[in-house]
Write a protein that holds these residues in place. Structure first.
Motif, PDB file in Angstrom:
ATOM      1  N   ASN A   6       0.823  -1.209   0.000  1.00  0.00           N
ATOM      2  CA  ASN A   6       0.000   0.000   0.000  1.00  0.00           C
ATOM      3  C   ASN A   6       0.857   1.260   0.000  1.00  0.00           C
ATOM      4  O   ASN A   6       0.560   2.231  -0.710  1.00  0.00           O
ATOM      5  N   LEU A   7       1.930   1.259   0.785  1.00  0.00           N
ATOM      6  CA  LEU A   7       2.812   2.426   0.813  1.00  0.00           C
ATOM      7  C   LEU A   7       3.541   2.592  -0.519  1.00  0.00           C
ATOM      8  O   LEU A   7       3.772   3.720  -0.969  1.00  0.00           O
ATOM      9  N   ALA A   8       3.897   1.474  -1.155  1.00  0.00           N
ATOM     10  CA  ALA A   8       4.572   1.552  -2.451  1.00  0.00           C
ATOM     11  C   ALA A   8       3.635   2.137  -3.512  1.00  0.00           C
ATOM     12  O   ALA A   8       4.044   2.974  -4.324  1.00  0.00           O
ATOM     13  N   VAL A   9       2.383   1.697  -3.528  1.00  0.00           N
ATOM     14  CA  VAL A   9       1.410   2.232  -4.487  1.00  0.00           C
ATOM     15  C   VAL A   9       1.172   3.715  -4.222  1.00  0.00           C
ATOM     16  O   VAL A   9       1.098   4.530  -5.150  1.00  0.00           O
ATOM     17  N   ASN A  10       1.061   4.082  -2.946  1.00  0.00           N
ATOM     18  CA  ASN A  10       0.872   5.486  -2.604  1.00  0.00           C
ATOM     19  C   ASN A  10       2.056   6.326  -3.085  1.00  0.00           C
ATOM     20  O   ASN A  10       1.879   7.427  -3.626  1.00  0.00           O
ATOM     21  N   ALA A  11       3.274   5.817  -2.904  1.00  0.00           N
ATOM     22  CA  ALA A  11       4.468   6.537  -3.353  1.00  0.00           C
ATOM     23  C   ALA A  11       4.513   6.632  -4.872  1.00  0.00           C
ATOM     24  O   ALA A  11       4.854   7.680  -5.429  1.00  0.00           O
ATOM     25  N   ARG A  12       4.165   5.536  -5.535  1.00  0.00           N
ATOM     26  CA  ARG A  12       4.170   5.553  -7.004  1.00  0.00           C
ATOM     27  C   ARG A  12       3.219   6.613  -7.545  1.00  0.00           C
ATOM     28  O   ARG A  12       3.551   7.357  -8.482  1.00  0.00           O
ATOM     29  N   ASP A  13       2.034   6.705  -6.964  1.00  0.00           N
ATOM     30  CA  ASP A  13       1.053   7.682  -7.431  1.00  0.00           C
ATOM     31  C   ASP A  13       1.505   9.108  -7.168  1.00  0.00           C
ATOM     32  O   ASP A  13       1.047  10.041  -7.836  1.00  0.00           O
ATOM     33  N   ALA A  14       2.393   9.289  -6.178  1.00  0.00           N
ATOM     34  CA  ALA A  14       2.923  10.626  -5.886  1.00  0.00           C
ATOM     35  C   ALA A  14       4.087  10.995  -6.794  1.00  0.00           C
ATOM     36  O   ALA A  14       4.562  12.137  -6.748  1.00  0.00           O
ATOM     37  N   MET A  15       4.550  10.036  -7.620  1.00  0.00           N
ATOM     38  CA  MET A  15       5.685  10.285  -8.531  1.00  0.00           C
ATOM     39  C   MET A  15       5.284   9.921  -9.963  1.00  0.00           C
ATOM     40  O   MET A  15       5.809   8.967 -10.545  1.00  0.00           O
ATOM     41  N   PRO A  16       4.335  10.655 -10.570  1.00  0.00           N
ATOM     42  CA  PRO A  16       3.883  10.295 -11.917  1.00  0.00           C
ATOM     43  C   PRO A  16       4.976  10.371 -12.981  1.00  0.00           C
ATOM     44  O   PRO A  16       4.885   9.706 -14.013  1.00  0.00           O
ATOM     45  N   ASP A  17       6.004  11.179 -12.726  1.00  0.00           N
ATOM     46  CA  ASP A  17       7.109  11.317 -13.686  1.00  0.00           C
ATOM     47  C   ASP A  17       8.338  10.515 -13.270  1.00  0.00           C
ATOM     48  O   ASP A  17       9.437  10.741 -13.790  1.00  0.00           O
ATOM     49  N   GLY A  18       8.153   9.585 -12.353  1.00  0.00           N
ATOM     50  CA  GLY A  18       9.278   8.785 -11.889  1.00  0.00           C
ATOM     51  C   GLY A  18       9.950   9.402 -10.677  1.00  0.00           C
ATOM     52  O   GLY A  18       9.663  10.529 -10.276  1.00  0.00           O
ATOM     53  N   GLY A  19      10.842   8.652 -10.071  1.00  0.00           N
ATOM     54  CA  GLY A  19      11.538   9.138  -8.883  1.00  0.00           C
ATOM     55  C   GLY A  19      12.229   7.997  -8.166  1.00  0.00           C
ATOM     56  O   GLY A  19      12.621   7.000  -8.776  1.00  0.00           O
ATOM     57  N   ARG A  20      12.347   8.123  -6.866  1.00  0.00           N
ATOM     58  CA  ARG A  20      13.039   7.109  -6.075  1.00  0.00           C
ATOM     59  C   ARG A  20      12.188   6.744  -4.858  1.00  0.00           C
ATOM     60  O   ARG A  20      11.639   7.615  -4.188  1.00  0.00           O
ATOM     61  N   LEU A  21      12.125   5.440  -4.600  1.00  0.00           N
ATOM     62  CA  LEU A  21      11.445   4.916  -3.421  1.00  0.00           C
ATOM     63  C   LEU A  21      12.472   4.181  -2.579  1.00  0.00           C
ATOM     64  O   LEU A  21      13.111   3.237  -3.052  1.00  0.00           O
ATOM     65  N   VAL A  22      12.650   4.628  -1.336  1.00  0.00           N
ATOM     66  CA  VAL A  22      13.656   4.056  -0.448  1.00  0.00           C
ATOM     67  C   VAL A  22      12.955   3.382   0.722  1.00  0.00           C
ATOM     68  O   VAL A  22      12.134   4.006   1.410  1.00  0.00           O
ATOM     69  N   ILE A  23      13.277   2.109   0.945  1.00  0.00           N
ATOM     70  CA  ILE A  23      12.733   1.356   2.066  1.00  0.00           C
ATOM     71  C   ILE A  23      13.888   1.001   2.994  1.00  0.00           C
ATOM     72  O   ILE A  23      14.873   0.395   2.566  1.00  0.00           O
ATOM     73  N   GLU A  24      13.774   1.391   4.268  1.00  0.00           N
ATOM     74  CA  GLU A  24      14.842   1.173   5.229  1.00  0.00           C
ATOM     75  C   GLU A  24      14.313   0.451   6.466  1.00  0.00           C
ATOM     76  O   GLU A  24      13.156   0.622   6.843  1.00  0.00           O
ATOM     77  N   THR A  25      15.176  -0.355   7.072  1.00  0.00           N
ATOM     78  CA  THR A  25      14.873  -0.966   8.361  1.00  0.00           C
ATOM     79  C   THR A  25      16.016  -0.664   9.320  1.00  0.00           C
ATOM     80  O   THR A  25      17.166  -0.503   8.904  1.00  0.00           O
ATOM     81  N   ALA A  26      15.698  -0.586  10.611  1.00  0.00           N
ATOM     82  CA  ALA A  26      16.731  -0.291  11.605  1.00  0.00           C
ATOM     83  C   ALA A  26      16.243  -0.724  12.980  1.00  0.00           C
ATOM     84  O   ALA A  26      15.061  -0.573  13.309  1.00  0.00           O
TER      85      ALA A  26
END
Length: 444
Positions: free
Chosen positions: A266-286
């Protein structure tokens, strides 16, 4: 006494000598200072500079008083805390100043310059405290609103789920009795597919209301992210770069793996829709520890003390304004055009995180992208294990029993369609629904 260097103070004083003395004293105390000799200069300075407090002389040029200037600040929309300085002590003036909203009233005396920095710090500390209390009040109101909506959504989803159980059960029973070339078979299959899609919406509502059946187990968040990486890349499309930065050590949490996968998708789809012209999605764990010397983000200071695994999802998209950010976890709220979103994606994320005993924060600004920070209690926290076990017992067997026992039609449907093994049916439905979910969220 030392003061932090962070605020800018506007001094409005028509006597250059007095203004310079005040400037030096406040500068020595660690403040940035802007000087103005008249009301017009003060208004211009307030508009042009990032001023946090104003020190106003009571007598200003042109028959203007510091109280007049204070009112003009308010009329212009400048919510500046004000300290009024006067060369004479007058009780009536002091009362009028305090009634007008002036924060402090200082009489010029041989020692007032020594007192001025303390007065400035005290007023600014009061303002910061009030701002923090207001932020907490807003969070409480938002939490109560989401809780009320969650109860309503959970009740509606429960009743609707019972009706869908009847529809799916009877449609499957009919299909078992129809030949492959029967003219009505295609119509019944359409009914079954529509009911299946509707069941997906009820699951999202139940997740938001924290009534979804949960099967928690100890899992490494790094493994969950790694196993889902190819699917996430398919979801966001080739024009979005997917970057993962995983904790070197095991990041173990007590969660329902399927639910956490849903959170990531769900977060990935939300991020994709916020970047219609492309971009970067970073997933981190700590892995991190709050309290007892542990380091954690200061902006998330309301995290209770303990050990956590942080899951952070950051995009370089369009970001959100404060009005949108305040509503993103509400069910059915969406900024997408009609027909392009259910408004349940982030609501589902919110419900799953809270059901898992965690907390979620959003940091975003228009044009600056968004960061969703999820904190889940570490699996070795015994208290969390006890809470999740109790939650599973309460919302697991009892919830399942409650759902299938209410309407008579549901029981009738169960008896007429046979008793296929429940785990086999659930596994089959999960595989089918996962494929449908991906097909329903294709890269744009």
């Amino acid at each position: 006494m030392s003061f932090p260097i962070r605020e800018t103070v506007l001094i409005v004083e028509d006597d250059p000598g007095v203004a310079e003395l005040q400037r030096r004293r406040l500068k020595r105390a660690g403040y940035e200072v802007v000087l103005a000799a008249s009301a017009d200069e003060a208004l211009n300075a307030a508009a042009a500079d990032n001023v946090q407090l104003a020190v106003l002389d009571y007598r200003l040029p042109g028959q203007t008083t510091g109280l007049d200037l204070h009112r003009w600040f308010q009329s212009a929309g400048y919510d500046l805390p004000v300290i009024l300085v006067t060369g004479f002590s007058d009780e009536a003036t002091a009362i009028a100043a305090l009634r007008a909203g002036v924060r402090d009233f200082v009489t010029k005396s041989p020692a007032y310059l020594d007192y001025l920095p303390e007065a400035v710090e005290r007023v600014l500390k009061q303002v910061r405290t009030e701002a923090s209390l207001e932020a907490l009040r807003q969070q409480l109101v938002q939490s109560q609103k989401l809780e009320a909506v969650g109860r309503l959504a959970g009740g509606v989803a429960h009743d609707f789920n019972n009706m869908l159980t009847v529809i799916l059960g009877y449609s499957e029973a009919i299909l078992d009795q129809l030949d492959a070339d029967h003219p009505l078979r295609a119509d019944v299959e359409e009914i079954q597919q529509a009911a299946t899609r509707s069941a997906g919406l009820t699951r999202q509502l139940l997740a938001f209301s924290r009534q979804q059946v949960s099967h928690p187990e100890v899992a490494d968040l790094n493994t969950i992210v790694s196993n889902l990486q190819k699917m996430l890349q398919r979801l966001i499309g080739a024009d979005v770069e997917l970057v993962t930065r995983l904790e070197p050590q095991p990041a173990e949490v007590l969660v329902d793996i399927g639910q956490i996968e849903q959170v990531l998708m769900n977060l990935a789809v939300n991020a994709r829709d916020a970047m219609p012209d492309g971009g970067r999605l970073v997933i981190e764990t700590a892995n991190l520890s709050v309290g007892a010397g542990g380091a954690f983000p200061a902006r998330h200071a309301e995290l209770p003390r303990g050990s956590y695994v942080a899951l952070t999802v950051t995009d370089t998209g369009c970001g959100m304004d404060p009005q949108t950010q305040a509503r993103i976890f509400e069910p059915f709220f969406t900024t997408k055009p009609v027909g392009q979103g259910t408004g349940l994606g982030l609501a589902t994320v919110y419900g799953i995180v809270l059901q898992s005993g965690g907390m979620i924060f959003v940091d975003t600004e228009p044009g600056q992208g968004s960061t969703f920070s999820i904190y889940l209690p570490a699996a070795w926290t015994e208290q969390h294990q006890d809470e999740m076990t109790a939650s599973c017992q309460t919302t697991g067997a009892h919830e399942r029993c409650r759902r299938v026992s209410s309407p008579t039609s549901t029981s009738t449907c169960a008896s007429s369609t046979g008793s296929a093994p429940r785990d086999t049916m659930r596994a089959r439905n999960n595989r089918r629904l996962t494929g449908e979910w991906i097909d329903a969220h294709p890269p744009s």
